[in-house]
Design an enzyme around this catalytic site. Structure first.
Site, PDB file in Angstrom:
ATOM      1  N   CYS A 160       0.749  -0.718   0.177  1.00 47.07           N
ATOM      2  CA  CYS A 160      -0.167   0.162   0.067  1.00 47.07           C
ATOM      3  C   CYS A 160       1.031   1.051   0.147  1.00 47.07           C
ATOM      4  CB  CYS A 160      -1.063  -0.075   0.966  1.00 47.07           C
ATOM      5  SG  CYS A 160       0.122   0.185   2.655  1.00 47.07           S
ATOM      6  N   TYR A 161       2.015   1.605   0.793  1.00 47.77           N
ATOM      7  CA  TYR A 161       2.636   2.318   0.938  1.00 47.77           C
ATOM      8  C   TYR A 161       3.374   2.439  -0.452  1.00 47.77           C
ATOM      9  CZ  TYR A 161       1.527   3.552   6.177  1.00 47.77           C
ATOM     10  OH  TYR A 161       1.364   3.727   7.475  1.00 47.77           O
TER      11      TYR A 161
END
Lengths: 374, 374, 374, 374
Positions: free
Chosen positions: D148-149
Site C-alpha cells: 500500500c505505501y
C-alpha cells in the site's frame, strides 16, 4: 437509458444522488442544478468527483426540460412548484424534501409553518416507502420520499402495527443519527472540534419527523398512533439506529404466527437460550417469523436472526435496512432495533429505489452495495 | 498526606485512579499493584505517565500493607478477600468492581455466577453514591463504588422516585457509553477499524448492571422497580448519556413543589415557551424545582436550565453529572437526560469523592475538573 | 492571589486559558472580555463551564483596568494597542497572537500584510519560549507567546542547531495538527462530515508560521535557516506531531557529547540494537545525551528513551512536549519527532508557564497535567 | 463469467476483495478459503454480508481447484506454494502478500527473514503496478500486487524519476495510513480507546516496505535509490497520504517538457500566482505537464490541477490515486502529495485491476467507484 436530473445537486442529498446515479446502468444524469453554484463544475465543489463527471450546475428549468425523472433535494417549501411543472410536462418528480410527506395541511402548517401551495397535488402524490406502498408507487408521478428517521422507525414497526400487536399510544423511539443528517450547512453543532467525542439528544419532543412518523404508523395500524421520538446526534458521518420500545397488546400473549413458514435463519448465538426468547406474554420466535414473512420478498430490508443485533456499520453505504428483535423480560416488552444509512435508504438510495420501481426496472439496479466491513 | 494505593492499577480504571490521585493535594500514592505487569514501571505501560511518576507495580500485599486507603479495580470476585484483609487491618477499601454492589446473594449468583465468599462483609459495606448515601459513607470501611451506567441512571431518577411521582414498572433507560467502558482487553468489538463509524446496542435486556439499577432505584422508591435497560456502544472514548423515559403516576398531575425555592436559573432557550413546559398532567417547572432542590448542595450533580440538553462533551474528563429535563407532550411523559464521564463520575472520580468524604476533607478536592470544550 | 484577565475569552484559545486559570492556585481570573459575546455569561457560551464560573464577558478596558496580567487571544493586529496600554499602566501583557512573534517588520508585512503600529514596543517584547528565553522572560512585560507549530519544531531542533550539528538549509518539517488549531470559526474544512475520515496537507509552502520558525531557528543556530514546512490537518481535536528530517553537518561524524552525563533512561525497546543507533556518520546515543543534557532541568520538555516514539496521545491535555530521536540509516540523517498539545504547550499552557515565570511562582503551578491514557 | 476465488478471505484484504468481486459484472466468486473460519458462512463473520452472499469458507485446495483466478491474501511466506500449484494447473495467481514483491532474495531474507522456496517462480512473476508494468502484466500468471505505501510513493514519483529529474539519494517520504493497514489482528495499538485522538509515527527507518520502494524506484530511475520512509498511523480507517520531498537535479533547472501538450486543467486556485509556481530552479507548470502526459491514459491515477491538494477523503473507497504537485520556494524543492485508499488501490482494487488486465476486459470494470463526499 432514461434521462434523469437533480435539482439541488450540491447539498448532501443531491451529491449522494449523483454519486449513485452516475454508476446506475439504466439511467444517464442529463442535467443538474444548484442555486449556490450555478455555472460551476460539480467536480470543483466536491473534489471526489474529479475526472468522474463533467456535469456543470445549471438552473432548475434546464433539469425539468431535459429529464424524464427529476429528483428534488431542496429545503422544504421549494418542491411543490417543481412537482407541479413536472406533472404538467408528464414527468416524474421524486421529492426528497418534506413537501409531500404529510397529507394533512394543518399538520404541515403546524410543523413547517407553511400552507400547501398546490393542494390538488397532494392527493396525487404517494409516500415512497416501497415496503408499504410499492404498488401505488409504480403508477405515481409524484413521490414523497420518506424522511430518514421515519424510514428506520416505520420499517422497524410495520409488522407489529399491521397485525395490531402493540399499544399504539406507548411507542418510544430512541433514535441516533450520523452528522450528515444535519446537511452541508455550517453551525457550531457540526464543527468537528465540537462534535468529536460528543453525543447528545436534540430537539427532544419537537422534531419535525414526529408528524410524519405518526401519520404513517397510523396508516399502517389503522388507528391513531402517538410516538415518543428522541433524536440524538452521533459523532460519525452516516447511519441511523432506532431503538424502539413497544408494549404488547393482550392479543400478543397468545400470538401464534399463522403459517408454516420455515425459519431458515437459525437462532444465531449460543448465548441466547430458549428461555430468553419466551416470556409470559411473548414468544419472540413467533414475532420473528412474522417479520421474516412480512419482509421475505424485500430486496433491502433484512431481519437478523434472533441473537444478532443490528448495527450501523453493517448497513452504512448501502440501501439496506437491518432489523433485530429483542425480548425485554423485565417488563414484557419487545425491543426492535432498526438500522439504515441515513443518506441512502434514508434518502438518496430509497429515492432511486422508487425510481427503479416506477421505471419498471430491477428494483436493486444501481443499489446493490455491500457495507464495507471497515 | 494520607497514604493511598491501587490494586489493579494497570487496567483502565486503575490507570485513571492513578492519574487523578497523583495530583490530589491531600494524598500520596504509596503503592500500586498489577498481576500482569508486576515489577514494571507504571510509566513504561502507560507512556503518558513518563516523568510524571516513578511508581513500580508491586503485588497486592504491598499495597495493603503500606496504605491507609486501598482502591481495588479488579474483575468481579477478586475484591472480597482484599476487603476482608483491609477490614482486619482497620483500613479502608473502596472497591470499583461489582463484589459489593448487590446486597442480595441470589441476585449476585444469578448475574455473576458466584457466591459471596465473606457474607458478613456485605452488611458492613455501603453503596458509594454520595448523593444517596453520603452520611453512611462517612463512617464506612468498605465502599461499593457504583457502576457507570447505574450512576447515570440513579442520579437521573432519584428526585422523581424518592417523591413517588413515576410508575416504577415502566422505566426505560436507553444508555450510550464510550468504549473505555469495555476496558483494556482486546476484542474485535473494540478494534478501532470495527468501531470507527459504528454504533449499536449490545447485551439488550441482559446487562449485569440491571440488578444494581433495580436494587438502588427500589431502595430510593421504597417499592419494587423494573427497568428496561439497553446499553449502546459509542465510537468515542468517554462518557455516558442515559435517555430515560418515565411515565407519571396520577400524583404528578397536580404536583406542586412544596417550597418557595428561587429558581435562579431561568428557562434558557427562547425557543421553549411556557406552553411547552406544561401539559395536562405535568408542569415541568415544578419538576425542575424539585430537581434543583434535591441537588442544591451537591458539588458535582448539576441540573441544567429548562431548554438545555445534557451532553457528553460538557462532562467529559470531569466528576460532574449533568441532568436535563424534558416534557414529552405527545405521550405525557417526562424524559430525563443524564450525562457523566464513565471513567470519572462513573468510576475513578466517584471513588475518590467517596475517599474524600471518608477522610473528612473537602469533597471536591483533587476533582475540580472543568470539561475541555474541545 | 494575582489578578489575571483574558481579552478574547470566547475563542478556542481564550476558552482554554480560562479553563486552566480557574484552577490555578495562585491567580484569580478577575475579568474577561469578548466582542462577540459582550454581556453574556461565559458558561452560556461554553456549557462545560456551567456552575464552574459565573464570569461575564465584558469589554477589554474592563480587563486592563482590573488585572495585573492580561492575556490577549485575538486575531493578529489587535494586540499591539492593548500591549501599549498595558505597558503604560505597568501591567503584563501575554499575547497569544502573532503581533510580537516576528522582530522584522518587513517579514511581518510580507506574511501578515500589516505594519507595526507601535514600533518601539517590539524591542521590549520577548519570544516566550521558556526553553530558549527563560531569563529574559522573567523581567519582560510583553510576551510573544509562540505559535503552536513553531513550538513543536523549535523544541525538536534546539539542541542540534545550538551545537551547529545539522545543515540549516535542509530541514524538512512535516507537521500534523488537530482541528482546534483552526479555531472556532466555521468552514467546510472543519465541518465534521468533511473532516471525519479525512487527512491532507494544506497551505503547502505558504503557512504563516514559516517566518517565525526560520527566525527563531536562526537565532538558535546563529545562521540563516531555511525550512520546508508542510502542515497537515488531522481528524482529531488536539495535538501536533512534527516529524523533522535533518541532515548532519560533517562535524556530526565524530561528534562526542562532552560530558560524563549519566543516561538513567536506558534504550527502551529490545528491538533496537546497538547497530541501529550507529551509522558511519552518526552515533545516536551521543545525540540522545545532548538532548537529555539540554532539557535536564525543563519541567515540561521530555526526551524519550531511544527506541520510543513520541505520540500525540501521551501529551494531549498537558503542557508537556515529548521528543523522540531516530537514526535514518538509509540516508544518514537524524529524524526528530516532537509532540505537543497545540492548545496547551502550543498556546494557553505555555502562556501560563510564561506567567508563572514572570510572577516568580513555581513554573509548573496549575499546569501539572498528566495526559489521559484514553 | 470467469471463476475467481480468494485464499485468506477473512482477513481485511480478503474481505475487501470479496466485497468488490461480488458486484464485478464479469466474474463469479466460486470459492473462498480461511484457516481460522473453515466451514463457516462468510456472512456470519462479517455481518455486513448478511443476505449478500452465501459463500462458505473452505480450504485452499477447493479454491485452486474450482477457480481460474486465485487471489492470495495471506501473511508473507504462505503464497509461494500456492502460486506454484496455480502455475502447474495453468491458473492465475494474484498475490496480495509480500512473497513476490522483492526480486532479490538477499533483501527478502534481510527484511522478511525467509528464503525463496521456489526460486524459479520469481523470474516468472511481475510487480503488479499497472502504471509501470501494464504490458507485462497482460501475459503473466503470477502477480506480485504492490504494497500500500509503495503504491502511493511509486505513483507519486514515477514521472520525476523516469525522467531523471531528482536526486535519488535524497527522497523523503512522510506517509500516513489509516488503521486498516494494520489488519484484523488485535493489539493495544489498534484498540479504539488507544487510537482515538492519537497519531504517531511507527517503525521509523525500519518498515518492510523500504526495500520494495527502493527496488521499484530504482527500476524506474535506472539507478540506485535511497529513501527515507516514515509511516504514521492515522486514527481513521482508510487511506494513505504520502507527502514526498524531493531535491531537483541540475537538469531540472532548465527543464522544459518536450511537447505541445494542452493543459486542459487550469491552475485552480486564484490564490496561486504565477510567481508561486516558478523558482530559480523549477518551473512547476512544466512538471505538471509532465505528470499529465505520463498519466493521460491512466483510468485511476489522476493529477490534480496546480493549486489543489490531494486528500484522503477524495479517494477513499475508490481505486483512484490523486497526485498534487507543490513548489517549495524556501528550499527549491518539489513536494509531491499522493493519496490512495490503502485497501483498494493499495490492495484489493489494484489486484482486481490486474485481474481485469490479464483477463482482457475493461480495466475499470467493477472498480468505477466515486469517493463518498462524506
Amino acid at each position: 437509458m432514461f434521462k434523469v436530473g437533480i435539482i439541488g445537486a450540491t447539498g448532501y442529498v443531491g451529491c449522494e444522488l449523483l454519486r449513485i446515479l452516475i454508476n446506475h446502468p439504466s439511467v444517464e444524469v442529463t442535467a443538474i442544478s444548484s442555486i449556490s453554484f450555478e455555472g460551476e463544475e460539480f467536480s470543483s465543489i466536491y473534489k471526489s468527483f474529479y475526472k468522474m463527471t463533467d456535469l456543470i450546475c445549471k438552473n432548475k428549468s434546464d433539469v425539468i426540460e431535459k429529464c424524464e425523472v427529476i429528483f428534488t433535494a431542496l429545503p422544504h417549501g421549494l418542491s411543490e412548484d417543481i412537482a407541479n411543472e413536472c406533472l404538467a410536462a408528464n414527468k416524474i418528480c421524486i421529492d426528497l424534501g418534506a413537501d409531500f410527506r404529510l397529507t394533512r395541511e394543518d399538520e404541515y402548517k403546524q410543523w413547517y409553518g407553511k400552507e400547501f401551495f398546490h393542494k390538488e397535488l397532494h392527493s396525487k402524490s404517494i409516500y415512497g416507502l416501497p415496503e408499504l406502498n410499492r404498488d401505488k408507487i409504480k403508477t405515481c408521478k409524484i413521490i414523497a420520499n420518506p424522511g430518514c428517521y421515519p424510514t428506520s422507525i416505520e420499517l422497524g414497526l410495520l409488522p407489529l402495527l399491521k397485525n395490531g400487536l402493540i399499544d399504539g399510544k406507548n411507542i418510544i423511539c430512541d433514535s441516533k443519527s450520523g452528522v450528515t443528517g444535519a446537511g452541508r450547512g455550517l453551525s457550531q453543532k457540526t464543527h468537528a472540534a465540537q462534535l468529536n467525542g460528543d453525543f447528545a439528544p436534540y430537539a427532544v419532543g419537537s422534531h419535525r419527523h414526529i408528524p410524519e412518523i405518526e401519520e404513517i404508523l397510523g396508516t399502517i395500524a389503522k388507528e391513531k398512533i402517538n410516538v415518543t421520538f428522541t433524536p440524538h446526534l452521533l459523532p460519525i458521518n452516516r447511519g441511523i439506529i432506532s431503538t424502539i420500545y413497544t408494549t404488547p397488546k393482550k392479543e400478543l400473549m397468545s400470538y401464534k404466527f399463522n403459517s408454516n413458514i420455515d425459519i431458515s435463519q437459525k437462532i444465531s448465538s449460543d448465548k441466547i437460550t430458549y428461555k430468553e426468547i419466551k416470556s409470559d406474554k411473548i414468544d419472540l420466535e413467533e414475532i420473528y417469523k412474522l417479520y421474516c414473512e412480512t419482509y421475505k420478498n424485500e430486496p433491502f430490508t433484512h431481519v437478523l436472526p434472533i441473537g444478532e443485533t443490528a448495527s450501523i456499520k453493517n448497513v452504512a453505504f448501502t440501501n439496506n435496512c437491518h432489523i433485530s428483535l429483542h425480548l425485554n423480560h423485565r417488563c414484557d416488552g419487545i425491543i426492535v432495533v432498526s438500522a439504515i444509512d441515513n443518506m441512502i435508504k434514508g434518502a438518496a438510495g430509497q429515492a432511486i429505489q422508487n425510481m427503479n420501481i416506477i421505471l419498471g426496472i430491477n428494483e436493486t439496479e444501481g443499489l446493490n452495495f455491500i457495507a464495507p466491513a471497515f
